[in-house]
Design a protein around this motif. Structure first.
Motif, short mmCIF file in Angstrom:
data_model
loop_
_atom_site.label_atom_id
_atom_site.label_comp_id
_atom_site.label_asym_id
_atom_site.label_seq_id
_atom_site.Cartn_x
_atom_site.Cartn_y
_atom_site.Cartn_z
N GLU A 1 0.84 -1.20 0.00
CA GLU A 1 0.00 0.00 0.00
C GLU A 1 0.88 1.26 0.00
O GLU A 1 0.62 2.22 -0.73
CB GLU A 1 -0.92 0.00 1.21
CG GLU A 1 -1.89 1.16 1.23
CD GLU A 1 -2.87 1.10 2.39
OE1 GLU A 1 -3.37 2.17 2.77
OE2 GLU A 1 -3.14 -0.01 2.91
N LYS A 2 1.95 1.22 0.80
CA LYS A 2 2.89 2.35 0.84
C LYS A 2 3.55 2.56 -0.53
O LYS A 2 3.67 3.68 -1.01
CB LYS A 2 3.95 2.05 1.91
CG LYS A 2 5.01 3.11 2.10
CD LYS A 2 5.97 2.68 3.21
CE LYS A 2 7.25 3.46 3.13
NZ LYS A 2 8.29 2.91 3.99
N GLU A 3 3.96 1.47 -1.18
CA GLU A 3 4.59 1.56 -2.50
C GLU A 3 3.62 2.09 -3.55
O GLU A 3 3.98 2.94 -4.37
CB GLU A 3 5.15 0.19 -2.92
CG GLU A 3 6.31 -0.26 -2.07
CD GLU A 3 6.85 -1.63 -2.44
OE1 GLU A 3 6.50 -2.14 -3.54
OE2 GLU A 3 7.62 -2.20 -1.66
N LEU A 4 2.39 1.60 -3.53
CA LEU A 4 1.40 2.04 -4.51
C LEU A 4 0.99 3.50 -4.30
O LEU A 4 0.54 4.15 -5.24
CB LEU A 4 0.15 1.15 -4.45
CG LEU A 4 0.31 -0.26 -5.03
CD1 LEU A 4 -0.90 -1.13 -4.70
CD2 LEU A 4 0.53 -0.21 -6.53
N SER A 5 1.16 4.00 -3.09
CA SER A 5 0.80 5.38 -2.77
C SER A 5 1.93 6.37 -3.03
O SER A 5 1.72 7.58 -2.95
CB SER A 5 0.36 5.48 -1.31
OG SER A 5 -0.76 4.65 -1.09
#
Length: 172
Positions: A51-55
């Motif tokens: 989620e952090k990477e996609l954000s």
């Protein structure tokens, strides 16, 4: 034969997580201990991390489908999202994986062409990636695609330090 690439979003998180674990495990399980594989998969591909990477606005993830079936994915980084400080004119391929049943169909080349397109659009002069020194088939593929080895760095698989070759491709 239809090949489609789509940008991955937060709505695709579970699909990306499953695909990431499957392709990484299939690629490296035979050369690493089960404990180190488990530790890496849990750290790199947990929901919170993905989620952090996609954000991150400096990263993009793309899914590739072959005849409407999910076949692989690509993750690219720019600016401070790069795993090494390579400068503002560089774009990193952090992950590029094709599921086993789809290998040999030209999808890796298709994804690399997408990377070049992104890099040119963003005025990048160099594309780079890290590839495990023991992943001989990937190294051969990258060389065939115009990458050259320009360095190396450490990569940790669980508690084991491994060496990744840094390979770069200069764009004209």
């Amino acid at each position: 034969m239809t090949i489609k690439i789509k940008k991955c979003s937060l709505e695709d998180l579970q699909i990306l997580q499953q695909l990431s674990m499957e392709t990484f495990n299939d690629t490296f399980k035979d050369q690493n201990s089960p404990e180190n594989m488990k530790a890496y998969l849990e750290r790199a591909f947990n929901s919170k991390q993905l989620e952090k990477e996609l954000s991150n606005i400096s990263s993009e993830v793309f899914l590739i489908c072959f005849n409407e079936e999910l076949a692989g994915y690509l993750k690219v980084n720019i600016n401070d999202a790069q795993s090494e400080k390579m400068g503002d004119e560089s774009l990193e391929i952090e992950r590029i994986y094709i599921r086993y049943k789809f290998q040999g169909k030209g999808l890796g080349k298709y994804l690399l062409n997408k990377v070049v397109e992104i890099a040119i659009r963003q005025n990048k002069k160099m594309i780079w990636l890290g590839v495990w020194e023991k992943n001989e088939s990937a190294i051969v593929f990258y060389k065939k695609m115009g990458f050259i080895q320009t360095g190396a760095h450490s990569f940790y698989m669980g508690d084991e330090e491994q060496i990744d070759y840094i390979m770069t491709k200069t764009l004209i």
